[in-house]
Motif scaffolding. Structure first.
Motif, mmCIF file in Angstrom:
data_model
loop_
_atom_site.group_PDB
_atom_site.id
_atom_site.type_symbol
_atom_site.label_atom_id
_atom_site.label_comp_id
_atom_site.label_asym_id
_atom_site.label_seq_id
_atom_site.Cartn_x
_atom_site.Cartn_y
_atom_site.Cartn_z
ATOM 1 N N LEU A 16 0.853 -1.196 0.000
ATOM 2 C CA LEU A 16 0.000 0.000 0.000
ATOM 3 C C LEU A 16 0.882 1.237 0.000
ATOM 4 C CD1 LEU A 16 -2.685 -0.990 2.701
ATOM 5 C CD2 LEU A 16 -3.022 -0.884 0.235
ATOM 6 N N CYS A 17 0.559 2.205 -0.836
ATOM 7 C CA CYS A 17 1.314 3.457 -0.824
ATOM 8 C C CYS A 17 0.987 4.210 0.466
ATOM 9 C CB CYS A 17 0.971 4.297 -2.055
ATOM 10 S SG CYS A 17 -0.701 4.957 -2.032
ATOM 11 N N ASP A 18 1.709 5.286 0.729
ATOM 12 C CA ASP A 18 1.504 6.009 1.985
ATOM 13 C C ASP A 18 0.052 6.440 2.164
ATOM 14 O OD1 ASP A 18 4.162 5.668 2.328
ATOM 15 O OD2 ASP A 18 4.737 7.747 1.852
ATOM 16 N N ARG A 19 -0.509 7.007 1.093
ATOM 17 C CA ARG A 19 -1.893 7.487 1.167
ATOM 18 C C ARG A 19 -2.877 6.364 1.431
ATOM 19 N NH1 ARG A 19 -3.570 12.331 0.444
ATOM 20 N NH2 ARG A 19 -2.005 13.783 -0.289
ATOM 21 N N CYS A 20 -2.743 5.297 0.688
ATOM 22 C CA CYS A 20 -3.706 4.203 0.831
ATOM 23 C C CYS A 20 -3.544 3.522 2.190
ATOM 24 C CB CYS A 20 -3.570 3.216 -0.327
ATOM 25 S SG CYS A 20 -4.127 3.942 -1.899
ATOM 26 N N MET A 21 -2.300 3.407 2.678
ATOM 27 C CA MET A 21 -2.093 2.859 4.022
ATOM 28 C C MET A 21 -2.761 3.769 5.046
ATOM 29 S SD MET A 21 -0.875 0.729 6.233
ATOM 30 C CE MET A 21 0.489 -0.317 5.665
ATOM 31 N N PRO A 91 4.161 -1.940 -6.418
ATOM 32 C CA PRO A 91 3.136 -0.894 -6.581
ATOM 33 C C PRO A 91 1.940 -1.118 -5.657
ATOM 34 C CG PRO A 91 3.107 -2.409 -8.442
ATOM 35 C CD PRO A 91 4.291 -2.798 -7.604
ATOM 36 N N CYS A 92 1.305 -0.038 -5.297
ATOM 37 C CA CYS A 92 0.167 -0.078 -4.362
ATOM 38 C C CYS A 92 -0.956 -0.963 -4.904
ATOM 39 C CB CYS A 92 -0.346 1.341 -4.123
ATOM 40 S SG CYS A 92 -1.835 1.409 -3.119
ATOM 41 N N PHE A 93 -1.446 -1.834 -4.031
ATOM 42 C CA PHE A 93 -2.509 -2.787 -4.382
ATOM 43 C C PHE A 93 -3.791 -2.064 -4.830
ATOM 44 C CE2 PHE A 93 -6.302 -5.007 -2.617
ATOM 45 C CZ PHE A 93 -6.298 -6.115 -3.452
ATOM 46 N N ILE A 94 -4.068 -0.929 -4.219
ATOM 47 C CA ILE A 94 -5.322 -0.236 -4.555
ATOM 48 C C ILE A 94 -5.134 0.733 -5.724
ATOM 49 C CG2 ILE A 94 -7.144 1.321 -3.730
ATOM 50 C CD1 ILE A 94 -6.586 0.262 -0.889
ATOM 51 N N CYS A 95 -4.171 1.632 -5.611
ATOM 52 C CA CYS A 95 -4.102 2.718 -6.608
ATOM 53 C C CYS A 95 -2.974 2.547 -7.619
ATOM 54 C CB CYS A 95 -3.970 4.073 -5.912
ATOM 55 S SG CYS A 95 -2.318 4.395 -5.268
ATOM 56 N N GLY A 96 -2.141 1.520 -7.445
ATOM 57 C CA GLY A 96 -1.023 1.332 -8.365
ATOM 58 C C GLY A 96 -0.051 2.499 -8.323
#
Ligand SMILES: [Zn+2]
Length: 430
Positions: A16-21, A91-96
């Protein structure tokens, strides 16, 4: 479960990227962006791994080796010092990994689009690709992330925050413009809310319709809407329509109080229409046969009030009645006596049967006053409940309306001129 335990469970499974985490814990702590939240969680997580590794846990070290690419840059330094190589993040699972840049670009594009419209308030609407929303929902339910918010909400807020400035504020209730952004494509467009102006109109001539109504043969009548096109030009809008509290026949004038209405201007580029100037423009465009007065902005709800309630509100009419066989003062008094306060049964008038269903309705004549002008003609003021057909109240419409002038007189009476003098204001409209 503690925040860090949940976060650790997450990085064991997905990147997860910082935002999505951060967003998975969005409602915890205040005054932080999801990005800051995500960074804080990831740093604390890396510290916890480090503690366990320092205390000699081979298990923790192995787990960190696998999890670090999913944590990303926060884990890079420790990873390098432990394993002697550079970390390559997943890459982030949600937003790539597209969310951060998307927010900045959408805000930039939105700001440009909104500036062109002259809108002073706006709202951001977000469409996210189906797969993305679904991936997020699955993650939230699989890990029971009770404090998470959706990616759409985050985009909405972050983009809105970046665009808002003095003279362009976010408005959730009645925004002048809606900025629609699509994630991840970056498509953006602005939909302008209609400008709704409250007012009244007068028709000082006959054979003027309320709505612009072109037919294949061209338009039949001049219209109030047409007269108002000058306001459309002042507002630099795309189209205009009138929502009035009822309407009178094409051949009836609207005098006296005028008829309450809301003028709707679609996609206006100028919302600062000078009301007095607009009134004058209408008068000039129509050479005085149509007049309007404007009194500020209307809320959308007023259109509904006019639509629903106008049928119930009483009106005052002026009817010019002709009885070819002749008419006396005494006969007129009889008409007044019998109609004052009377309930009138009306079947749908013959003249409108082609477009309305045939029903019977009961309306009341609240008041009536007549004056004989000559041996065949009388001028009558009729105060009636909303929806009473006055022409038929005079003629009787071959018995379809009863009682009527004709039925009381036993002679054929006809309404040759009709004016509306007063329209009762619908409740809650002023
Ligand atoms: Zn992400």
């Amino acid at each position: 479960m503690e925040v860090l335990e949940v976060a650790r469970e997450l990085v064991r499974n997905v990147a997860l990227c910082d935002r999505c985490m951060g967003r998975m814990f969005a409602s915890l702590s205040v005054g932080l962006s999801n990005k800051e939240r995500g960074v804080a969680i990831k740093r604390a997580l890396v510290m916890e791994y480090h503690r366990q590794i320092k205390e000699g846990s081979e298990e923790a070290k192995e787990e960190f080796r696998k999890a670090a690419p999913r944590i990303g840059s926060e884990a890079a330094a420790l990873y390098r010092s432990l394993f002697g190589e550079e970390l390559s993040s997943e890459p982030c699972f949600i937003c790539g990994d597209r969310l951060e840049e998307f927010i900045e670009k959408a805000a930039e594009k939105g700001r440009e689009l909104l500036t062109l419209t002259n809108a002073r308030s706006f709202l951001v609407g977000v469409r996210a690709a189906k797969g993305i929303a679904r991936a997020e929902e699955q993650l939230i339910s699989r890990f029971s992330l009770a404090f998470a918010e959706s990616i759409k909400r985050e985009i909405k807020r972050e983009v809105g925050k970046r665009i808002a400035r003095e003279g362009l504020r976010v408005d959730f209730e009645e925004p002048e413009a809606v900025l629609l952004v699509k994630f991840p494509s970056g498509d953006a467009k602005v939909q302008l809310a209609s400008l709704l102006l409250k007012g009244r109109y007068w028709k000082r001539g006959r054979l003027i319709s309320q709505a612009f109504w072109p037919s294949p043969e061209g338009k039949k009548y001049y219209s109030v809407e047409e007269a108002c096109w000058s306001i459309l030009r002042l507002a630099d809008g795309k189209s205009l329509s009138i929502h009035a509290a009822g309407r009178e026949d094409v051949d009836a004038r609207m005098l006296g109080s005028g008829r309450p209405m809301v003028i709707e201007i679609k996609e206006p580029r100028n919302r600062e229409v000078d009301e007095r100037g607009a009134e004058m423009a209408v008068r000039e465009a129509s050479r005085g046969v149509v007049e309007v007065s404007l009194s500020g902005r209307a809320k959308r709800g007023l259109v509904r009030v006019y639509k629903e309630e106008s049928k119930l509100r009483s009106k005052v009419y002026r009817a010019l009645v002709v009885v070819e066989e002749g008419l006396s003062e005494a006969e007129l008094l009889r008409v007044e006596d019998q109609l004052r306060g009377a309930l009138v049964r009306q079947r749908t008038p013959t003249r409108v049967l082609h477009r309305r269903s045939d029903v019977e309705r009961v309306k009341r004549v609240l008041g009536i006053k007549c004056m004989l002008l000559n041996s065949t003609t009388a001028e009558c003021l009729i105060w009636a409940s909303g929806g009473l057909y006055v022409k038929e109240l005079v003629s009787g419409d071959n018995g379809r309306t009863s009682p009527s002038f004709s039925s009381i007189l036993g002679k054929r009476a006809e309404c040759v001129e009709l004016d509306v003098l007063f329209v009762e204001m619908p409740l809650g409209s002023e």
